[in-house]
Design a protein around this motif. Structure first.
Motif, PDB file in Angstrom:
ATOM      1  N   ALA A 158      -1.057  13.985  49.988  1.00  0.00           N
ATOM      2  CA  ALA A 158      -2.324  13.705  50.663  1.00  0.00           C
ATOM      3  C   ALA A 158      -2.831  12.283  50.402  1.00  0.00           C
ATOM      4  O   ALA A 158      -3.434  11.669  51.268  1.00  0.00           O
ATOM      5  CB  ALA A 158      -3.383  14.709  50.220  1.00  0.00           C
ATOM      6  N   GLN A 159      -2.595  11.761  49.198  1.00  0.00           N
ATOM      7  CA  GLN A 159      -3.115  10.433  48.855  1.00  0.00           C
ATOM      8  C   GLN A 159      -1.970   9.441  48.697  1.00  0.00           C
ATOM      9  O   GLN A 159      -1.130   9.589  47.815  1.00  0.00           O
ATOM     10  CB  GLN A 159      -3.920  10.483  47.558  1.00  0.00           C
ATOM     11  CG  GLN A 159      -4.474   9.124  47.174  1.00  0.00           C
ATOM     12  CD  GLN A 159      -5.185   9.137  45.838  1.00  0.00           C
ATOM     13  OE1 GLN A 159      -5.260  10.146  45.161  1.00  0.00           O
ATOM     14  NE2 GLN A 159      -5.711   7.987  45.442  1.00  0.00           N
ATOM     15  N   GLU A 160      -1.946   8.428  49.555  1.00  0.00           N
ATOM     16  CA  GLU A 160      -0.950   7.367  49.421  1.00  0.00           C
ATOM     17  C   GLU A 160      -1.486   6.300  48.473  1.00  0.00           C
ATOM     18  O   GLU A 160      -2.600   5.833  48.632  1.00  0.00           O
ATOM     19  CB  GLU A 160      -0.634   6.732  50.781  1.00  0.00           C
ATOM     20  CG  GLU A 160       0.388   5.604  50.657  1.00  0.00           C
ATOM     21  CD  GLU A 160       0.714   4.933  51.977  1.00  0.00           C
ATOM     22  OE1 GLU A 160       1.373   5.566  52.814  1.00  0.00           O
ATOM     23  OE2 GLU A 160       0.273   3.778  52.152  1.00  0.00           O
ATOM     24  N   PHE A 161      -0.652   5.938  47.490  1.00  0.00           N
ATOM     25  CA  PHE A 161      -1.012   4.862  46.577  1.00  0.00           C
ATOM     26  C   PHE A 161      -0.478   3.531  47.109  1.00  0.00           C
ATOM     27  O   PHE A 161      -1.215   2.572  47.236  1.00  0.00           O
ATOM     28  CB  PHE A 161      -0.473   5.141  45.174  1.00  0.00           C
ATOM     29  CG  PHE A 161      -1.121   6.331  44.530  1.00  0.00           C
ATOM     30  CD1 PHE A 161      -2.380   6.234  43.984  1.00  0.00           C
ATOM     31  CD2 PHE A 161      -0.464   7.549  44.489  1.00  0.00           C
ATOM     32  CE1 PHE A 161      -2.983   7.335  43.394  1.00  0.00           C
ATOM     33  CE2 PHE A 161      -1.062   8.653  43.903  1.00  0.00           C
ATOM     34  CZ  PHE A 161      -2.325   8.547  43.362  1.00  0.00           C
ATOM     35  N   TYR A 162       0.826   3.502  47.400  1.00  0.00           N
ATOM     36  CA  TYR A 162       1.461   2.294  47.918  1.00  0.00           C
ATOM     37  C   TYR A 162       2.584   2.679  48.864  1.00  0.00           C
ATOM     38  O   TYR A 162       3.154   3.767  48.757  1.00  0.00           O
ATOM     39  CB  TYR A 162       2.060   1.449  46.776  1.00  0.00           C
ATOM     40  CG  TYR A 162       1.022   0.858  45.870  1.00  0.00           C
ATOM     41  CD1 TYR A 162       0.235  -0.211  46.285  1.00  0.00           C
ATOM     42  CD2 TYR A 162       0.811   1.364  44.592  1.00  0.00           C
ATOM     43  CE1 TYR A 162      -0.731  -0.753  45.460  1.00  0.00           C
ATOM     44  CE2 TYR A 162      -0.151   0.827  43.756  1.00  0.00           C
ATOM     45  CZ  TYR A 162      -0.913  -0.233  44.199  1.00  0.00           C
ATOM     46  OH  TYR A 162      -1.877  -0.768  43.383  1.00  0.00           O
ATOM     47  N   SER A 163       2.894   1.759  49.766  1.00  0.00           N
ATOM     48  CA  SER A 163       4.108   1.904  50.566  1.00  0.00           C
ATOM     49  C   SER A 163       5.015   0.738  50.203  1.00  0.00           C
ATOM     50  O   SER A 163       4.558  -0.323  49.776  1.00  0.00           O
ATOM     51  CB  SER A 163       3.806   1.935  52.062  1.00  0.00           C
ATOM     52  OG  SER A 163       3.257   0.715  52.500  1.00  0.00           O
ATOM     53  N   ILE A 164       6.309   0.970  50.335  1.00  0.00           N
ATOM     54  CA  ILE A 164       7.330  -0.002  49.948  1.00  0.00           C
ATOM     55  C   ILE A 164       8.197  -0.253  51.166  1.00  0.00           C
ATOM     56  O   ILE A 164       8.820   0.674  51.690  1.00  0.00           O
ATOM     57  CB  ILE A 164       8.184   0.550  48.781  1.00  0.00           C
ATOM     58  CG1 ILE A 164       7.272   0.931  47.606  1.00  0.00           C
ATOM     59  CG2 ILE A 164       9.260  -0.451  48.372  1.00  0.00           C
ATOM     60  CD1 ILE A 164       7.882   1.927  46.656  1.00  0.00           C
TER      61      ILE A 164
ATOM     62  N   TYR B  68      11.358  -7.104  49.271  1.00  0.00           N
ATOM     63  CA  TYR B  68      10.529  -5.926  49.508  1.00  0.00           C
ATOM     64  C   TYR B  68       9.067  -6.329  49.519  1.00  0.00           C
ATOM     65  O   TYR B  68       8.663  -7.262  48.833  1.00  0.00           O
ATOM     66  CB  TYR B  68      10.749  -4.867  48.414  1.00  0.00           C
ATOM     67  CG  TYR B  68      12.082  -4.175  48.526  1.00  0.00           C
ATOM     68  CD1 TYR B  68      12.187  -2.939  49.152  1.00  0.00           C
ATOM     69  CD2 TYR B  68      13.239  -4.753  48.039  1.00  0.00           C
ATOM     70  CE1 TYR B  68      13.411  -2.298  49.268  1.00  0.00           C
ATOM     71  CE2 TYR B  68      14.465  -4.123  48.162  1.00  0.00           C
ATOM     72  CZ  TYR B  68      14.542  -2.900  48.780  1.00  0.00           C
ATOM     73  OH  TYR B  68      15.752  -2.267  48.904  1.00  0.00           O
ATOM     74  N   GLU B  69       8.284  -5.592  50.286  1.00  0.00           N
ATOM     75  CA  GLU B  69       6.837  -5.746  50.276  1.00  0.00           C
ATOM     76  C   GLU B  69       6.240  -4.439  49.773  1.00  0.00           C
ATOM     77  O   GLU B  69       6.671  -3.359  50.173  1.00  0.00           O
ATOM     78  CB  GLU B  69       6.306  -6.022  51.679  1.00  0.00           C
ATOM     79  CG  GLU B  69       6.715  -7.350  52.251  1.00  0.00           C
ATOM     80  CD  GLU B  69       6.249  -7.553  53.686  1.00  0.00           C
ATOM     81  OE1 GLU B  69       6.289  -8.705  54.130  1.00  0.00           O
ATOM     82  OE2 GLU B  69       5.866  -6.564  54.360  1.00  0.00           O
ATOM     83  N   ILE B  70       5.261  -4.561  48.909  1.00  0.00           N
ATOM     84  CA  ILE B  70       4.502  -3.394  48.467  1.00  0.00           C
ATOM     85  C   ILE B  70       3.143  -3.521  49.138  1.00  0.00           C
ATOM     86  O   ILE B  70       2.498  -4.569  49.070  1.00  0.00           O
ATOM     87  CB  ILE B  70       4.401  -3.329  46.936  1.00  0.00           C
ATOM     88  CG1 ILE B  70       5.815  -3.198  46.343  1.00  0.00           C
ATOM     89  CG2 ILE B  70       3.505  -2.168  46.500  1.00  0.00           C
ATOM     90  CD1 ILE B  70       5.869  -3.237  44.837  1.00  0.00           C
ATOM     91  N   ARG B  71       2.729  -2.445  49.811  1.00  0.00           N
ATOM     92  CA  ARG B  71       1.503  -2.486  50.622  1.00  0.00           C
ATOM     93  C   ARG B  71       0.522  -1.419  50.182  1.00  0.00           C
ATOM     94  O   ARG B  71       0.912  -0.358  49.712  1.00  0.00           O
ATOM     95  CB  ARG B  71       1.853  -2.258  52.092  1.00  0.00           C
ATOM     96  CG  ARG B  71       2.788  -3.297  52.656  1.00  0.00           C
ATOM     97  CD  ARG B  71       3.244  -2.925  54.048  1.00  0.00           C
ATOM     98  NE  ARG B  71       4.127  -3.946  54.595  1.00  0.00           N
ATOM     99  CZ  ARG B  71       4.123  -4.342  55.848  1.00  0.00           C
ATOM    100  NH1 ARG B  71       3.297  -3.789  56.704  1.00  0.00           N
ATOM    101  NH2 ARG B  71       4.951  -5.268  56.252  1.00  0.00           N
ATOM    102  N   SER B  72      -0.743  -1.736  50.421  1.00  0.00           N
ATOM    103  CA  SER B  72      -1.820  -0.781  50.215  1.00  0.00           C
ATOM    104  C   SER B  72      -2.710  -0.869  51.449  1.00  0.00           C
ATOM    105  O   SER B  72      -3.157  -1.968  51.806  1.00  0.00           O
ATOM    106  CB  SER B  72      -2.608  -1.137  48.954  1.00  0.00           C
ATOM    107  OG  SER B  72      -3.697  -0.267  48.796  1.00  0.00           O
ATOM    108  N   ASN B  73      -2.936   0.247  52.113  1.00  0.00           N
ATOM    109  CA  ASN B  73      -3.724   0.273  53.358  1.00  0.00           C
ATOM    110  C   ASN B  73      -3.193  -0.738  54.377  1.00  0.00           C
ATOM    111  O   ASN B  73      -3.957  -1.481  54.988  1.00  0.00           O
ATOM    112  CB  ASN B  73      -5.203   0.027  53.073  1.00  0.00           C
ATOM    113  CG  ASN B  73      -5.793   1.093  52.192  1.00  0.00           C
ATOM    114  OD1 ASN B  73      -5.512   2.280  52.361  1.00  0.00           O
ATOM    115  ND2 ASN B  73      -6.596   0.682  51.223  1.00  0.00           N
ATOM    116  N   ASN B  74      -1.885  -0.779  54.536  1.00  0.00           N
ATOM    117  CA  ASN B  74      -1.179  -1.682  55.459  1.00  0.00           C
ATOM    118  C   ASN B  74      -1.384  -3.165  55.167  1.00  0.00           C
ATOM    119  O   ASN B  74      -1.097  -4.001  56.000  1.00  0.00           O
ATOM    120  CB  ASN B  74      -1.534  -1.374  56.919  1.00  0.00           C
ATOM    121  CG  ASN B  74      -0.914  -0.068  57.365  1.00  0.00           C
ATOM    122  OD1 ASN B  74       0.194   0.262  56.950  1.00  0.00           O
ATOM    123  ND2 ASN B  74      -1.623   0.671  58.188  1.00  0.00           N
TER     124      ASN B  74
END
Length: 191
Positions: free
Chosen positions: A80-86, A98-104
């Motif tokens: 349910a809760q996304e911390f980061y996307s890779i 690589y890029e680490i993203r938070s809220n796009n």
């Protein structure tokens, strides 16, 4: 003569103890928390479960979307809760990026550095500061440093079977962010 030899040995012992005391302390984590990062074997692509040292699942990693380059997301166990996307960024030179993203929003870029001597090095520029990741893919031992300060270690030495890493993270760090860096290491190891 024997007395002089004993004094020299004592001085040598003091010197060695001093050197290891001064330089060995920078490679130790203070108040570290241990996590287990395990890749699920029979899944399409990359999927991970991250547990604490009591074997309790805390996070999971799975595909965020299909497209050019892998795009993973680190969430709580429920998803349910996304911390980061890779996101794996396709690089024409073949070096890992690589890029680490938070809220796009890109909050970190991880770039593999060319290292002729051996081992693997990555530079990380992020909102949390500048990090270095150094290690060896053969032995699967890595150190994550913020400047010269050791903030985490990633190690496969405690797990002989399967694709499982032990990750120790210094107290006070952004745990999901450091775990995202550990996932990048594993992705590059299998890439």
């Amino acid at each position: 003569m024997a007395r002089l030899l004993l004094q020299l040995l004592a001085l040598q012992f003091i010197f060695i103890a001093t050197v290891f005391g001064l330089f060995g302390s920078s490679n130790k984590l203070k108040g570290a928390t241990k996590y287990q990062l395990q890749q699920k074997v029979l899944t399409l692509g990359s999927s991970y479960t991250i547990k604490d040292d009591h074997d309790k699942p805390l996070y999971k990693v799975g595909f965020k979307q299909l497209g050019l380059g892998k795009h993973l997301q680190l969430t709580d166990v429920s998803g349910a809760q996304e911390f980061y996307s890779i996101k794996h960024v396709i690089n024409p030179l073949g070096l890992a990026k690589y890029e680490i993203r938070s809220n796009n929003q890109v909050i970190a870029e991880v770039n593999r550095k060319i290292n002729i001597i051996g081992g693997k090095k990555f530079s990380v520029k992020s909102k949390h500061g500048t990090f270095k990741i150094e290690g060896n893919f053969r032995s699967r031992e890595f150190k994550i440093k913020n400047g010269h300060h050791l903030v985490a270690t990633v190690s496969k030495k405690f797990f002989a079977v399967g694709d499982k890493y032990g990750v120790q993270i210094e107290q006070g760090q952004d745990v999901p962010f450091i775990l995202s860096l550990a996932i990048v290491i594993d992705e590059v190891a299998h890439g």
